[in-house]
Enzyme design. Structure first.
Site, short mmCIF file in Angstrom:
data_model
loop_
_atom_site.label_atom_id
_atom_site.label_comp_id
_atom_site.label_asym_id
_atom_site.label_seq_id
_atom_site.Cartn_x
_atom_site.Cartn_y
_atom_site.Cartn_z
N VAL A 100 -1.18 12.58 -4.48
CA VAL A 100 -1.30 14.03 -4.33
C VAL A 100 0.01 14.75 -4.64
CG1 VAL A 100 -3.21 14.04 -2.70
CG2 VAL A 100 -0.89 13.77 -1.85
N SER A 101 1.04 13.98 -4.99
CA SER A 101 2.34 14.58 -5.22
C SER A 101 2.39 15.34 -6.55
CB SER A 101 3.40 13.48 -5.23
OG SER A 101 4.56 13.95 -5.83
N CYS A 102 3.22 16.39 -6.59
CA CYS A 102 3.44 17.14 -7.83
C CYS A 102 4.66 16.61 -8.57
CB CYS A 102 3.65 18.62 -7.57
SG CYS A 102 2.14 19.45 -7.09
N ILE A 103 5.37 15.66 -7.97
CA ILE A 103 6.59 15.18 -8.64
C ILE A 103 6.61 13.66 -8.76
CG2 ILE A 103 8.22 17.05 -8.29
CD1 ILE A 103 9.00 15.44 -5.67
#
Lengths: 103, 159
Positions: A100-103
């Site tokens: 779910v991370s954006c990075i």
């Protein structure tokens, strides 16, 4: 929730094709998912997959940065092993939830 | 989804040097690569600070003229305010596992994001390539940049 046949056995998946239960995973299942992603698995691939699964079991959220710092694989190699969205593709092959991370 | 409508390439133009803008740009560029989308960044005007060796790890958030900070302009202009706000933001960023600017640039390069400096802005600020990071892919004119944006599914975004 759907059932898909991987390695000759029914496996429970979500709508995006990620396994619902890591317990249903084995290397043959992983290899079948990888071929759907047009990836041919090598020992290097499996080393990364094992690392991701361990992170998941230890409840550590995955990011590209953490993968790069792991000492298991560099970010550059990670992209070349799993081209076109490495964290998502590798997580799917590993039988763990979509990151779910954006990075 | 219709494959021809998919985003294939993000061309980001970074024109500002405040931390919030730099991080927005880097996260969008890195996020694109994570989705299998090509990405390139064109650093122009103050955006060039984000690839200047001497400056990139000393960027600040703006406390004046930034209504999102909810700091009255006069207070925001007091000595030290910007440093305090920047420190707070950097702490928050580190907690979210977002890397410092220098490390983020390394990640972007390793991920295949192309980094370009704007020729005109370099001339304007008297910058030479030796002032910029080693990982820079080159110096481009606006025309070169548009040339690289050719093709279906390319989006250009100005930050």
């Amino acid at each position: 929730m759907t059932e898909k046949i991987y390695a000759g056995t029914p496996v429970s998946c979500n709508d995006e094709g990620y396994l619902n239960d890591l317990e249903q995973w084995n290397r043959e299942v992983g290899a079948d998912i990888a071929s759907e992603e047009n990836i041919e698995m090598s020992e290097r691939h499996w080393e990364v997959i094992t690392f991701l699964q361990n992170q998941y079991r230890n409840e550590i959220p995955l990011t590209i940065r953490k993968v790069g710092k792991s000492g298991v694989v560099t970010i550059k190699e990670f992209y070349s092993l799993f081209p076109g969205g490495p964290l998502k593709k590798a997580s799917r092959i590993a039988g763990i939830p979509k990151p779910v991370s954006c990075i | 989804m219709d494959n021809s409508k998919k985003i294939k390439k993000m061309m980001l133009i970074l024109s500002k040097a405040t931390l919030d803008n730099v991080y927005a740009c880097f996260i969008l560029a890195n996020g694109a690569r994570m989705e299998g989308i090509d990405s390139e960044i064109f650093f122009t005007f103050f955006g060039l600070e984000a690839i200047q060796k001497e400056k990139l790890d000393h960027l600040h958030v703006a406390t004046v003229g930034n209504p999102g900070m909810h700091i009255p302009t006069l207070v925001g202009g007091l000595p030290g305010m910007e440093a305090v706000a920047t420190k707070m933001m950097k702490n928050k960023i580190e907690k979210l596992d977002i890397p410092p600017v220098s490390e983020f640039l390394e990640i972007l390069t390793a991920s295949g994001t192309k980094l370009w400096a704007c020729k005109l802005a370099m001339d304007m600020f008297d910058l030479k390539e030796k002032d910029l990071i080693e990982d820079l892919d080159g110096v481009l004119t606006v025309g070169d940049f548009y040339g690289r944006a050719e093709g279906e599914g390319t989006h250009v975004l100005f930050i």
